[in-house]
Design an enzyme around this catalytic site. Structure first.
Site, mmCIF file in Angstrom:
data_model
loop_
_atom_site.group_PDB
_atom_site.id
_atom_site.type_symbol
_atom_site.label_atom_id
_atom_site.label_comp_id
_atom_site.label_asym_id
_atom_site.label_seq_id
_atom_site.Cartn_x
_atom_site.Cartn_y
_atom_site.Cartn_z
ATOM 1 N N ILE A 118 1.146 -0.981 0.576
ATOM 2 C CA ILE A 118 -0.410 0.359 -0.282
ATOM 3 C C ILE A 118 0.789 1.510 -0.574
ATOM 4 C CG2 ILE A 118 -1.922 1.166 0.925
ATOM 5 C CD1 ILE A 118 -2.924 -1.258 0.177
ATOM 6 N N GLU A 171 20.985 14.298 9.435
ATOM 7 C CA GLU A 171 20.368 15.485 9.080
ATOM 8 C C GLU A 171 18.890 15.385 9.613
ATOM 9 O OE1 GLU A 171 18.886 17.506 5.242
ATOM 10 O OE2 GLU A 171 20.917 16.350 5.022
#
Length: 179
Positions: free
Chosen positions: A14, A137
């Site tokens: 999905i 990050e």
């Protein structure tokens, strides 16, 4: 022993994201009836209980899913095919700036096995040197140290609710007590 296994008939993806995938499996239940399972597929993660004297290193960071700042032990996700011990050493250095000379395996935990395939590998670090924190990050956290007794009180008072943290700390303390 009774057979509880479910047989997968078909599977449909999905969602395919950066951290996990979601799929729906059609299954045959042990009694022959049919049903479906909505599943989150995850590469797994690692977590490290880093103990120095009577203190445990913790990280405090915002967790969007619960909309709260959470106090937890250092942890992170595994890359596909990554060795759990290697991943744990990497995460401890990235998040806390500690380079472990070796880690002790405390086993695994399944945080939500009803719908998620994630396995978290638990480790204990007692021998490490301080290096430099280098966060990913977009990762923001504070490093904190707490006395073991204070952490146990925080768990009892529901100030620490993170499952991997609670499991990791109790397994680490049990290991140290019995070794």
């Amino acid at each position: 022993m009774k057979n509880f296994e479910e047989k997968t008939i078909s599977s449909k993806e999905i969602f395919d994201g950066k951290v996990f995938k979601v799929k729906v499996d059609d299954v045959v239940l042990p009694d022959g009836s049919k049903s479906f399972r909505e599943l989150v597929m995850h590469n797994g993660g690692v977590t490290v209980v880093a103990i120095e004297d009577e203190y445990i290193y913790m990280v405090r960071q915002y967790r969007k899913a619960v909309e709260k700042v959470v106090l937890e032990i250092p942890a992170g996700k595994l890359e596909v095919g990554e060795n759990p011990k290697t991943g744990a050493i990497r995460e401890l250095e990235e998040e806390v700036g500690l380079l472990a000379s070796d880690l002790i395996s405390l086993g695994v935990m399944y945080p939500t096995p009803a719908y998620c395939s994630e396995i978290i590998y638990l480790f204990l670090a007692t021998d490490f040197k301080k290096t430099k924190q280098h966060l990913d990050e977009g990762e923001f956290l504070n490093i904190e140290k707490y006395k073991i007794d204070d952490i146990l009180k925080m768990i009892d008072n529901n100030e620490i609710c993170d499952a991997k943290t609670i499991c990791g700390i109790y397994k680490a303390l049990s290991f140290l007590k019995n070794s």
